[in-house]
Design an enzyme around this catalytic site. Structure first.
Site, mmCIF file in Angstrom:
data_model
loop_
_atom_site.group_PDB
_atom_site.id
_atom_site.type_symbol
_atom_site.label_atom_id
_atom_site.label_comp_id
_atom_site.label_asym_id
_atom_site.label_seq_id
_atom_site.Cartn_x
_atom_site.Cartn_y
_atom_site.Cartn_z
ATOM 1 N N CYS A 196 0.832 -1.204 0.000
ATOM 2 C CA CYS A 196 0.000 0.000 0.000
ATOM 3 C C CYS A 196 0.869 1.258 0.000
ATOM 4 O O CYS A 196 1.425 1.613 -1.030
ATOM 5 C CB CYS A 196 -0.989 -0.048 1.160
ATOM 6 S SG CYS A 196 -2.464 0.917 0.791
ATOM 7 N N HIS A 224 -3.487 -5.084 0.354
ATOM 8 C CA HIS A 224 -2.904 -5.612 1.600
ATOM 9 C C HIS A 224 -2.931 -7.138 1.581
ATOM 10 O O HIS A 224 -3.847 -7.741 2.142
ATOM 11 C CB HIS A 224 -3.685 -5.099 2.806
ATOM 12 C CG HIS A 224 -3.504 -3.639 3.050
ATOM 13 N ND1 HIS A 224 -2.490 -3.139 3.831
ATOM 14 C CD2 HIS A 224 -4.179 -2.566 2.578
ATOM 15 C CE1 HIS A 224 -2.567 -1.810 3.855
ATOM 16 N NE2 HIS A 224 -3.583 -1.447 3.097
ATOM 17 N N GLU A 261 -1.366 -9.155 3.255
ATOM 18 C CA GLU A 261 -1.210 -9.749 4.593
ATOM 19 C C GLU A 261 -2.531 -10.271 5.156
ATOM 20 O O GLU A 261 -2.543 -11.194 5.960
ATOM 21 C CB GLU A 261 -0.575 -8.748 5.566
ATOM 22 C CG GLU A 261 -1.397 -7.512 5.923
ATOM 23 C CD GLU A 261 -1.180 -6.317 4.993
ATOM 24 O OE1 GLU A 261 -0.784 -6.528 3.824
ATOM 25 O OE2 GLU A 261 -1.419 -5.170 5.436
HETATM 26 N N1 GLN Z 1 -2.119 6.589 2.771
HETATM 27 C C1 GLN Z 1 -2.252 5.845 1.549
HETATM 28 C C2 GLN Z 1 -3.634 5.968 0.948
HETATM 29 O O1 GLN Z 1 -4.567 6.349 1.630
HETATM 30 C C3 GLN Z 1 -1.902 4.387 1.776
HETATM 31 C C4 GLN Z 1 -2.889 3.703 2.649
HETATM 32 C C5 GLN Z 1 -2.333 2.425 3.265
HETATM 33 O O2 GLN Z 1 -1.131 2.208 3.261
HETATM 34 N N2 GLN Z 1 -3.192 1.596 3.803
HETATM 35 O O3 GLN Z 1 -3.806 5.693 -0.202
#
Ligand code: GLN
Length: 539
Positions: A386, A515, A517
């Protein structure tokens, strides 16, 4: 008749109630039954998404896009099922429904009262979760500790359910027995008080899981039995373990599954924890360490370092390492330190791989970008999740594609090159300050390009992964980045959203917008985490 098991905590929090609850579920599955699990969090927040991870721990995202508590992650990992939104409730969520119903005249002109209407809504949700999962056993973990003001209404729900179906409801108390260092004697008194407190809420626990540093001895069992009116056999020893995955096996060593079934007048359909036993053995027999540095910022809380903010990432790394016969050696590195002390970067060479997990805001960002540059240039396996993917794109734009001032709009809205910008549908949400539960959340499909690390790892052309973000790769820069060598290895099926970036001529450089994970399970480690660990093992 479906059965319900409430799991409540005594004495103090943080003693592994979630893991205990998940483990009970796993052993009942092992006995041939369908299981689901719910988590109740007694705070006003409607979901965990609006809380700082240092405060609350990880925000676990479900397939249907709920931002929940990390215990839901434990349930998914232990039970190997996908859990949906109905299995997670908070005080805020319950009250919101009751108030909405009242506004819609659904109480037919009655006075709407805290009791019974709030516990009734809790019970409605528990039953809905049971039906949705067609579960034989529904586990309900009540957050917090008995005696707290905030979870009284949830205990009330347990009491009311038991009153109505005395044969179908059990209450298990997970308590803690301290061992003061001066005397070295395990003390039962705090647990006795916890049981009294539970009694004053109208509930007598059926079992006590006695968490302590050491196993419980006979005199202690007897004491708890007499003072808490519980038969000795129902006081189960739950000593500290090296790995939470040992807990189901420890519980079965005390025949916990058999005892629970007996209380319900049921029998085991089978008794099989073979897969799980093999898995636990692979943890114990894991060989050489594989050393992974995790660069984050949600570690510090007072004098403690809390890795909870990244719980699923940590578990996913462990699953992958164990499945490859290696001992995971994970170290937390603070992103900000690389900003003030660039010499520290050299220390990164000691690691077999570096991972940058999700994150928000500007603190630590420049440090993370320096780390990514170092990994790219020194060919250290790099896995970005992310934010870790977005910042890898920024680093590449700045230092390879020649866009010196490139940034993400989240950090530098005035940057001339916002290679990461806000998703169009998100801009209005942020302007209206509607922050809760409004990110791009939950499972979405992603198509993989041929001849990429990701395609080889997944072994499939299309995948589904869970998301939680507001920003994305800016398509206006895609061509420029591609020409400079950035590989767009995965996109949304319509091609509009970049989901994976990779580099060639590098042992492993992968950034994912999602994600992964959240999908790693002990017996089914995630393919990308495995590919990352494999690359790390080669270094
Ligand atoms: N801050 C970034 C976004 O909102 C990444 C979000 C995250 O890493 N979950 O796109």
């Amino acid at each position: 008749m479906p059965k319900f098991i409430f799991v409540v905590g005594g004495v103090m929090s943080g003693v592994g109630k979630g893991a205990a609850c998940a483990s009970i579920g796993r052993i009942l599955q092992g006995r041939g039954y369908r299981v689901t699990a719910l988590k109740i969090d007694p705070y006003i927040n409607v979901d965990a998404g609006t809380m700082n991870p240092v405060e609350h721990g990880e925000v676990f995202v479900t397939a249907d896009g709920d931002e929940t508590d990390q215990d839901i992650g434990n349930y998914e990992r232990f039970l190997d099922i996908d859990i949906t939104s109905i299995n997670y409730m908070t005080t805020g969520r319950v009250y919101r429904t009751v108030i909405e119903k009242e506004r819609n005249l659904e109480y037919g002109g009655k006075t709407v009262e805290v009791v019974p209407h709030v516990p009734e809504e809790v019970i409605r949700r528990i039953n809905a979760a049971q039906r949705r999962a067609k579960a034989d056993f529904t586990l309900i973990e009540i957050g917090g500790t008995v005696g707290e003001y905030q979870n009284v209404l949830f205990l009330e729900a347990a009491r009311m359910m038991r009153l109505e179906h005395p044969k179908d409801v059990l209450v298990v108390l997970v308590s803690y027995l301290p061992i003061p260092s001066k005397t070295g004697e395990m003390k039962t008194k705090p647990t006795q008080y916890a049981v009294r407190t539970l009694n004053s809420a109208g509930i007598q626990p059926d079992m006590i899981l006695a968490r302590a540093e050491r196993p419980l001895d006979e005199p202690r069992k007897r004491k708890l039995s007499i003072f808490c009116s519980i038969s000795e056999g129902d006081v189960i020893s739950a000593p500290d373990v090296d790995s939470i995955y040992e807990i189901p096996l420890n519980f079965e060593a005390e025949d916990l599954g058999g005892r629970i079934l007996k209380k319900f007048g049921m029998r085991s359909k089978r008794k099989d924890l073979k897969d799980w036993t093999t898995f636990v053995r692979s943890i114990k027999n894991a060989g050489k360490p594989v050393r992974i540095g995790i660069i984050g910022k949600y570690f510090a809380t007072g004098n403690f370092t809390l890795a909870d903010s990244y719980l699923s990432v940590i578990e996913a790394l462990k699953h992958a390492a164990w499945s490859l016969g290696r001992t995971p050696q994970l170290e937390w590195l603070s992103a900000e330190e690389y900003e003030t002390d660039p010499k520290k970067l050299r220390e990164l060479s000691k690691y077999d791989g570096i991972l940058i997990p999700g994150g928000f805001g500007s603190r630590g960002v420049e440090g993370k970008i320096k780390v990514i540059k170092y990994c790219r240039e020194k060919k250290i396996p790099y896995f970005g999740l992310c934010y870790g993917m977005q910042l890898a794109t920024v680093e590449f734009a700045r230092n390879v594609a020649g866009l010196a001032k490139a940034s993400t709009a989240e950090v530098d809205p005035l940057s001339p090159h916002q290679v990461i910008h806000i998703m169009p549908e998100q801009a209005a949400i942020v302007r209206a300050k509607k922050f809760g539960g409004s990110m791009r959340l939950g499972a979405y499909p992603c198509v993989l390009a041929e001849r990429t690390i990701s395609r080889r790892a997944y072994g499939a052309p299309e995948i589904s992964e869970r998301h939680r973000h507001r920003y994305e790769v800016n398509n206006a820069y895609r061509e420029r980045l591609r020409e400079a060598g950035l590989i767009f290895a995965g996109t949304s099926p319509d091609g509009l959203l970049v989901e994976i970036v990779e580099l060639k001529d590098h042992p492993f450089f992968v950034g994912v917008q999602f994600h992964p994970e959240f999908l790693s399970r002990p017996l089914r480690p995630h393919p990308l985490f495995r590919a990352f660990i494999k690359a790390a093992m080669k270094k």
